[in-house]
Structures are given as structure tokens and as C-alpha cells.
Scaffold this active site. Structure first.
Site, PDB file in Angstrom:
ATOM      1  N   LYS A   1     -17.056  -6.547   7.077  1.00 51.35           N
ATOM      2  CA  LYS A   1     -15.855  -7.372   6.897  1.00 51.35           C
ATOM      3  C   LYS A   1     -15.216  -7.781   8.226  1.00 51.35           C
ATOM      4  O   LYS A   1     -14.216  -8.482   8.220  1.00 51.35           O
ATOM      5  CB  LYS A   1     -14.827  -6.576   6.069  1.00 51.35           C
ATOM      6  CG  LYS A   1     -14.985  -6.748   4.563  1.00 51.35           C
ATOM      7  CD  LYS A   1     -13.741  -6.250   3.865  1.00 51.35           C
ATOM      8  CE  LYS A   1     -13.753  -6.500   2.374  1.00 51.35           C
ATOM      9  NZ  LYS A   1     -12.538  -5.979   1.732  1.00 51.35           N
TER      10      LYS A   1
ATOM     11  N   ARG B   1      -2.153  -6.219  -8.353  1.00 47.52           N
ATOM     12  CA  ARG B   1      -1.042  -7.155  -8.124  1.00 47.52           C
ATOM     13  C   ARG B   1      -0.997  -8.230  -9.191  1.00 47.52           C
ATOM     14  O   ARG B   1       0.062  -8.589  -9.685  1.00 47.52           O
ATOM     15  CB  ARG B   1      -1.210  -7.834  -6.748  1.00 47.52           C
ATOM     16  CG  ARG B   1      -0.944  -6.929  -5.579  1.00 47.52           C
ATOM     17  CD  ARG B   1      -1.445  -7.538  -4.298  1.00 47.52           C
ATOM     18  NE  ARG B   1      -2.882  -7.801  -4.393  1.00 47.52           N
ATOM     19  CZ  ARG B   1      -3.649  -8.158  -3.390  1.00 47.52           C
ATOM     20  NH1 ARG B   1      -3.118  -8.350  -2.207  1.00 47.52           N
ATOM     21  NH2 ARG B   1      -4.936  -8.357  -3.550  1.00 47.52           N
TER      22      ARG B   1
ATOM     23  N   HIS C   1       0.841  -1.202   0.000  1.00 45.09           N
ATOM     24  CA  HIS C   1       0.000   0.000   0.000  1.00 45.09           C
ATOM     25  C   HIS C   1       0.879   1.256   0.000  1.00 45.09           C
ATOM     26  O   HIS C   1       0.607   2.212  -0.720  1.00 45.09           O
ATOM     27  CB  HIS C   1      -0.878   0.053   1.265  1.00 45.09           C
ATOM     28  CG  HIS C   1      -1.939  -0.996   1.362  1.00 45.09           C
ATOM     29  ND1 HIS C   1      -2.107  -1.765   2.482  1.00 45.09           N
ATOM     30  CD2 HIS C   1      -2.885  -1.405   0.484  1.00 45.09           C
ATOM     31  CE1 HIS C   1      -3.138  -2.587   2.304  1.00 45.09           C
ATOM     32  NE2 HIS C   1      -3.617  -2.397   1.089  1.00 45.09           N
TER      33      HIS C   1
ATOM     34  N   SER D   1      -3.105  -7.646   3.080  1.00 41.07           N
ATOM     35  CA  SER D   1      -3.348  -7.431   4.513  1.00 41.07           C
ATOM     36  C   SER D   1      -3.764  -8.747   5.167  1.00 41.07           C
ATOM     37  O   SER D   1      -3.372  -9.036   6.302  1.00 41.07           O
ATOM     38  CB  SER D   1      -4.459  -6.396   4.724  1.00 41.07           C
ATOM     39  OG  SER D   1      -4.065  -5.154   4.219  1.00 41.07           O
TER      40      SER D   1
END
Ligand code: PNS
Length: 159
Positions: free
Chosen positions: A41, A90, A17, A128
Site C-alpha cells: 500500500k 462508517r 480510530h 486516514s
């Protein structure tokens, strides 16, 4: 003044990030990091904690601001006076998901464009979720996050 937002969960912020933040902040005059207040979440860190960590790790970048938001990302972008939304890519799997969201967002607000930055290859594997998983099993996360964030993750997992 070219303003962009970089939205995400940042639970927690990783070196990947930070790489995107640094590069986006050199492309735009002002970059607002939008931390999603996503209770659905069930994040490890509260939105306040995530904002605090992001402020700490970006304190040396003068044109970066950190805010939290709820609701639609495009609404947040409009509130911030931004017409660009930055996302990191990514892998091809990210692309499929991100393309769909970008197209959806453009239908909701055609004035806001999504700008994709391909992640630095050094961090192409990083997420993460993997940081949290490695830390939860007692693994070393020092290659994935800053020392400050590493400490915050360990403190949180001890509780
Ligand atoms: O870091 P993340 O979790 O991949 O970020 C995802 C995020 C926050 C960019 C996305 O979930 C989002 O924009 N959520 C806000 C709600 C919204 O605008 N939904 C419409 C697009 S699905």
C-alpha cells in the site's frame, strides 16, 4: 479473559480510530491493536512510526497493547490468543467490503469472529487517506487527529 484484536493500516491513526479503540477496550478485557506491515500500500508512515503514534495516543488506556503484524489477520489473532476481531463501520460502502473480509476470515478460521462497531457519527466521514490529502494541500487536520499526530503528519510531509 476476553481478548480482541483491532487490525488496520492506521496511516495515520485518526480520531475515528481512537473512538473505536476506546469503545472496544470497554467491551473486551484486552485489546491488541494490530498495525499491518503493508508495503504493497506504500504507506506514508513506516510500520514503526504508526506503532509509535498508536502507543502515544492510547497510553492512557490500560488494557490496550499495540503490535505490528504481517500476513493474515486471523493468524495474528490466533498468535495473540484472541478470538474476536474488531472493525469500525462508517457507511454502507464499508459494510460491503467488511462483510466480505469477515466471511473470508471466518472460512479461514471459524473460531475467530468479527465484531463491528458503528463509527461515532462525528467521525463518519473520516479516513486516514482524507487526512493525508487535506494535510498535503496545506489544510487544517486538527479536527481529524490528535495534536501529536497532527505534528507527526506535518513533519513527515515537510520531508
Ligand atoms: O485499515 P485498513 O487498511 O482498512 O485495514 C485492512 C486490514 C488490515 C484489516 C486488511 O487488509 C487485512 O486484514 N489485511 C491482512 C491480510 C489478510 O488477512 N487478508 C485476508 C482478508 S482480505
Amino acid at each position: 479473559m476476553k481478548r480482541a484484536i483491532y487490525p488496520g493500516s492506521f496511516d495515520p491513526v485518526t480520531l475515528g480510530h481512537i473512538d473505536v479503540i476506546k469503545r472496544a477496550s470497554s467491551l473486551f478485557d484486552w485489546l491488541i491493536i494490530g498495525v499491518l506491515n503493508n508495503r504493497a500500500k506504500s504507506p506514508l508512515f513506516s510500520v514503526e512510526e504508526r506503532v509509535k503514534m498508536l502507543k502515544e495516543v492510547t497510553k492512557d488506556i490500560p488494557n490496550v497493547e499495540v503490535k505490528s503484524f504481517g500476513g493474515l489477520t486471523v493468524d495474528f489473532a490466533r498468535e495473540c490468543g484472541a478470538n474476536a476481531l474488531v472493525r469500525g463501520l462508517r457507511a454502507i460502502t464499508d459494510f460491503e467490503y467488511e462483510l466480505q473480509i469477515a466471511q473470508l476470515n471466518r472460512v479461514i478460521d471459524p473460531n475467530i469472529d468479527t465484531v463491528f462497531l458503528t463509527t461515532n457519527l462525528k467521525y463518519a466521514y473520516l479516513s486516514s487517506s482524507s487526512v493525508k490529502e487535506v494535510a498535503a494541500y496545506g489544510g487544517d487536520i486538527s479536527h481529524f487527529v490528535t495534536p501529536y499526530v497532527e505534528n507527526e503528519v506535518h513533519k513527515k510531509l515537510k520531508r
